[in-house]
Write a protein that holds these residues in place. Sequence first.
Motif, mmCIF file in Angstrom:
data_model
loop_
_atom_site.group_PDB
_atom_site.id
_atom_site.type_symbol
_atom_site.label_atom_id
_atom_site.label_comp_id
_atom_site.label_asym_id
_atom_site.label_seq_id
_atom_site.Cartn_x
_atom_site.Cartn_y
_atom_site.Cartn_z
ATOM 1 N N VAL A 1 -4.758 4.235 -5.102
ATOM 2 C CA VAL A 1 -5.538 4.372 -3.855
ATOM 3 C C VAL A 1 -7.057 4.282 -4.135
ATOM 4 O O VAL A 1 -7.827 5.149 -3.725
ATOM 5 C CB VAL A 1 -5.167 5.677 -3.098
ATOM 6 C CG1 VAL A 1 -5.687 5.628 -1.659
ATOM 7 C CG2 VAL A 1 -3.668 5.889 -3.077
ATOM 8 N N VAL A 2 -7.438 3.226 -4.780
ATOM 9 C CA VAL A 2 -8.870 3.058 -5.079
ATOM 10 C C VAL A 2 -9.670 2.675 -3.837
ATOM 11 O O VAL A 2 -10.894 2.639 -3.877
ATOM 12 C CB VAL A 2 -9.099 2.018 -6.201
ATOM 13 C CG1 VAL A 2 -8.429 2.446 -7.485
ATOM 14 C CG2 VAL A 2 -8.644 0.642 -5.767
ATOM 15 N N CYS A 3 -8.973 2.413 -2.737
ATOM 16 C CA CYS A 3 -9.701 2.163 -1.483
ATOM 17 C C CYS A 3 -10.258 3.464 -0.910
ATOM 18 O O CYS A 3 -11.011 3.455 0.067
ATOM 19 C CB CYS A 3 -8.788 1.475 -0.468
ATOM 20 S SG CYS A 3 -7.234 2.321 -0.200
ATOM 21 N N CYS B 1 0.819 -1.223 0.000
ATOM 22 C CA CYS B 1 0.000 0.000 0.000
ATOM 23 C C CYS B 1 0.853 1.273 0.000
ATOM 24 O O CYS B 1 0.451 2.287 -0.581
ATOM 25 C CB CYS B 1 -0.922 0.015 1.219
ATOM 26 S SG CYS B 1 -2.307 -1.121 1.098
ATOM 27 N N PHE C 1 -0.443 -5.523 -6.448
ATOM 28 C CA PHE C 1 -0.009 -5.772 -5.063
ATOM 29 C C PHE C 1 -1.053 -5.313 -4.044
ATOM 30 O O PHE C 1 -0.806 -5.314 -2.852
ATOM 31 C CB PHE C 1 1.346 -5.123 -4.770
ATOM 32 C CG PHE C 1 1.419 -3.638 -5.046
ATOM 33 C CD1 PHE C 1 0.651 -2.746 -4.308
ATOM 34 C CD2 PHE C 1 2.281 -3.142 -6.019
ATOM 35 C CE1 PHE C 1 0.734 -1.374 -4.532
ATOM 36 C CE2 PHE C 1 2.364 -1.780 -6.263
ATOM 37 C CZ PHE C 1 1.582 -0.884 -5.514
ATOM 38 N N CYS C 2 -2.217 -4.914 -4.512
ATOM 39 C CA CYS C 2 -3.256 -4.439 -3.587
ATOM 40 C C CYS C 2 -3.769 -5.603 -2.728
ATOM 41 O O CYS C 2 -4.164 -6.643 -3.271
ATOM 42 C CB CYS C 2 -4.411 -3.837 -4.388
ATOM 43 S SG CYS C 2 -5.789 -3.353 -3.341
ATOM 44 N N PRO C 3 -3.805 -5.449 -1.426
ATOM 45 C CA PRO C 3 -4.306 -6.546 -0.577
ATOM 46 C C PRO C 3 -5.758 -6.917 -0.891
ATOM 47 O O PRO C 3 -6.143 -8.061 -0.702
ATOM 48 C CB PRO C 3 -4.164 -6.008 0.853
ATOM 49 C CG PRO C 3 -3.845 -4.564 0.733
ATOM 50 C CD PRO C 3 -3.296 -4.330 -0.644
ATOM 51 N N MET C 4 -6.541 -5.969 -1.410
ATOM 52 C CA MET C 4 -7.933 -6.296 -1.747
ATOM 53 C C MET C 4 -7.995 -7.268 -2.923
ATOM 54 O O MET C 4 -8.947 -8.006 -3.067
ATOM 55 C CB MET C 4 -8.717 -5.014 -2.073
ATOM 56 C CG MET C 4 -8.856 -4.077 -0.887
ATOM 57 S SD MET C 4 -9.987 -2.698 -1.188
ATOM 58 C CE MET C 4 -9.096 -1.733 -2.407
ATOM 59 N N CYS D 1 1.386 2.553 -3.494
ATOM 60 C CA CYS D 1 0.211 2.502 -4.373
ATOM 61 C C CYS D 1 0.026 3.798 -5.163
ATOM 62 O O CYS D 1 0.022 4.884 -4.592
ATOM 63 C CB CYS D 1 -1.029 2.247 -3.533
ATOM 64 S SG CYS D 1 -2.524 2.183 -4.520
ATOM 65 N N PRO E 1 -3.600 -1.750 -8.062
ATOM 66 C CA PRO E 1 -2.382 -2.448 -8.511
ATOM 67 C C PRO E 1 -2.433 -3.927 -8.120
ATOM 68 O O PRO E 1 -3.192 -4.321 -7.241
ATOM 69 C CB PRO E 1 -1.264 -1.715 -7.759
ATOM 70 C CG PRO E 1 -1.942 -1.064 -6.610
ATOM 71 C CD PRO E 1 -3.347 -0.784 -7.013
#
Length: 231
Positions: free
Chosen positions: A15-17, A9, A35-38, A12, A33
Amino acid sequence: MAEHLSPLCAKCPSVVCMPQIKTDEKPSLDKAPNFCPMKLMPEVVDKAISEYDKPEVREFARLASLQEFECYEQLPDGRRTKNPRILELIQFAQKCGYKKLGLAFCGGLAKEARMLTEILENKGFEVVSVRCKVGATSKERIGIKPEEKIGGPEKWESMCNPITQAEVLNAENVDLAIMLGLCIGHDTLFIKYCRVPMTVIAVKDRVTGHNPLAALYLSDSYYARLKTKVG
Ligand code: SF4
């Protein structure tokens, strides 16, 4: 073999969160991306979010979010912040209905511990406190050699004892433990052994007035050595 990706993060670009959308719209992960945890571990994310279905967790999180909201004010020329962390601590403890607070402090911040205790008592809290040197146990007990003692090899030196600090506050059953200035590592042990809700009012930084980010802000100039690469 597929490359293993870990959450990143801090790097990132999208930052689509934190999407800039309306309440009734749905966030999209399309631009997240890899590598995004989501994306990497949706089941972990979903399971964690389901914890908020527990009424006590949901209420605690709601109060924390409300506290966050109240730290800003909307003025004609825009939004601005208004509360220092000590005030936030007081307000949050009041919101939670806490009566008894426990202060785990470093001996190097004994003056600050006294000041904070007085402030919290004036706000109506009962405050118990425990110093890092509680237990009066010599550093030799954990294998420190004479030449590794700060005050010199001949002198008694009490070890910092964060496990006892935590256990004392656990035994006192405080509503909220507050860490004040524990050293790196000692704070880790305190957190590990503390079984009551806990927060941090300050972390130890001996050279920046307990503001570790000061060195980060100076890492392009006076603390450039922080950026030296190893190897
Ligand atoms: S959660 Fe995903 S979108 Fe949000 S900062 Fe992390 S990597 Fe970026």
